[in-house]
Write a protein that holds these residues in place. Structure first.
Motif, PDB file in Angstrom:
ATOM      1  N   ASP A  12       1.254   3.490   2.357  1.00 50.74           N
ATOM      2  CA  ASP A  12       0.627   3.706   1.046  1.00 50.74           C
ATOM      3  C   ASP A  12       1.586   4.386   0.080  1.00 50.74           C
ATOM      4  O   ASP A  12       2.411   5.206   0.487  1.00 50.74           O
ATOM      5  N   PHE A  67       1.624   7.940   4.851  1.00 51.69           N
ATOM      6  CA  PHE A  67       0.884   7.363   5.958  1.00 51.69           C
ATOM      7  C   PHE A  67       0.065   8.496   6.562  1.00 51.69           C
ATOM      8  O   PHE A  67       0.421   9.067   7.579  1.00 51.69           O
ATOM      9  N   LYS A 104      -5.163   7.785   9.549  1.00 54.67           N
ATOM     10  CA  LYS A 104      -4.667   6.511  10.058  1.00 54.67           C
ATOM     11  C   LYS A 104      -4.051   6.654  11.433  1.00 54.67           C
ATOM     12  O   LYS A 104      -3.612   7.716  11.822  1.00 54.67           O
ATOM     13  N   GLU A 126       0.614  -0.417   7.481  1.00 55.30           N
ATOM     14  CA  GLU A 126       0.501  -0.409   6.017  1.00 55.30           C
ATOM     15  C   GLU A 126       0.914   0.970   5.508  1.00 55.30           C
ATOM     16  O   GLU A 126       0.348   1.986   5.903  1.00 55.30           O
ATOM     17  N   CYS A 133       9.716   1.348   2.840  1.00 54.70           N
ATOM     18  CA  CYS A 133       8.465   1.432   3.619  1.00 54.70           C
ATOM     19  C   CYS A 133       8.701   1.009   5.062  1.00 54.70           C
ATOM     20  O   CYS A 133       8.140   1.604   5.988  1.00 54.70           O
ATOM     21  N   PRO A 182       0.324   6.249  -2.911  1.00 55.49           N
ATOM     22  CA  PRO A 182      -0.893   6.624  -3.640  1.00 55.49           C
ATOM     23  C   PRO A 182      -0.690   6.839  -5.138  1.00 55.49           C
ATOM     24  O   PRO A 182      -1.549   6.475  -5.933  1.00 55.49           O
ATOM     25  N   ARG A 235      -1.026   3.581  -6.571  1.00 55.53           N
ATOM     26  CA  ARG A 235      -2.131   2.776  -6.029  1.00 55.53           C
ATOM     27  C   ARG A 235      -1.637   1.475  -5.408  1.00 55.53           C
ATOM     28  O   ARG A 235      -2.149   0.389  -5.684  1.00 55.53           O
ATOM     29  N   SER A 263      -0.023  -0.408  -1.684  1.00 57.50           N
ATOM     30  CA  SER A 263       0.172  -0.411  -0.240  1.00 57.50           C
ATOM     31  C   SER A 263       1.162  -1.513   0.090  1.00 57.50           C
ATOM     32  O   SER A 263       1.174  -2.560  -0.562  1.00 57.50           O
TER      33      SER A 263
END
Length: 183
Positions: free
Chosen positions: A88, A165, A178, A86, A140, A90, A93, A95
């Motif tokens: 992110d 990440f 993570k 996953e 991504c 940020p 907000r 993912s």
């Protein structure tokens, strides 16, 4: 390790980030399509092909993987659960799970990859697939591949500005933050 591909990824990320001055990164805008998104989807998709091949060679120097389903077979065999990575975003907000389709049986390529090929081979009929959502997922996906290639690097720098990440707490697999699935 040569960081040429990493710097190219950062260049693609910057190009994508510039599009956000015109179309806000939001679920409501994921279907927005444009010439700029078409260009980015083609560039990112092509780089995914290159970097996935590099990762397969990293896993097995004798690899002959040459398409997305071959990459899926080799990468997922080495990194169980990779499809659950996953990424992110940020600032927005969000993912993204760019490789989630790789968890399917039978083998299948991600929707954004199919759109990349549709645009590459038939932009006249599939131009609407050159969308913000597909470019976001493809970018991504490219970051995820880089994270696996550089899984043993202490800190891969410079860090991306938009996608994340667990930067900079840990690159991916060591320390707090993570961890990469399957590593």
């Amino acid at each position: 390790m040569d960081l040429g591909q990493w710097h190219y990824f950062l260049s693609l990320e910057r190009d994508f980030e510039r599009t956000l001055d015109y179309v806000e990164l939001a679920e409501e805008n994921h279907k927005a399509y444009s010439n700029e998104y078409a260009k980015l989807l083609l560039l990112v998709g092509s780089e995914v092909d290159i970097v996935a091949k590099i990762l397969c060679k990293d896993i097995n120097a004798a690899s002959t993987a040459s398409n997305i389903l071959h990459y899926q077979t080799e990468i997922c065999a080495r990194f169980a659960g990779m499809h659950t990575i996953e990424i992110d975003i940020p600032r927005y907000r969000m993912s993204v799970l760019p490789w989630l389709d790789w968890g399917n049986t039978p083998l299948s390529s991600p929707g954004w990859w199919r759109s990349y090929n549709n645009v590459k081979h038939g932009r006249d009929a599939n131009f609407n697939e050159a969308s913000q959502g597909n470019v976001t997922a493809a970018l991504c996906g490219l970051l995820a591949l880089h994270l696996y290639i550089h899984r043993d690097t202490g800190h891969l720098q410079p860090y991306p500005k938009l996608l994340e990440f667990a930067f900079p707490q840990t690159l991916v697999a060591r320390g707090s933050g993570k961890t990469l699935p399957g590593v």
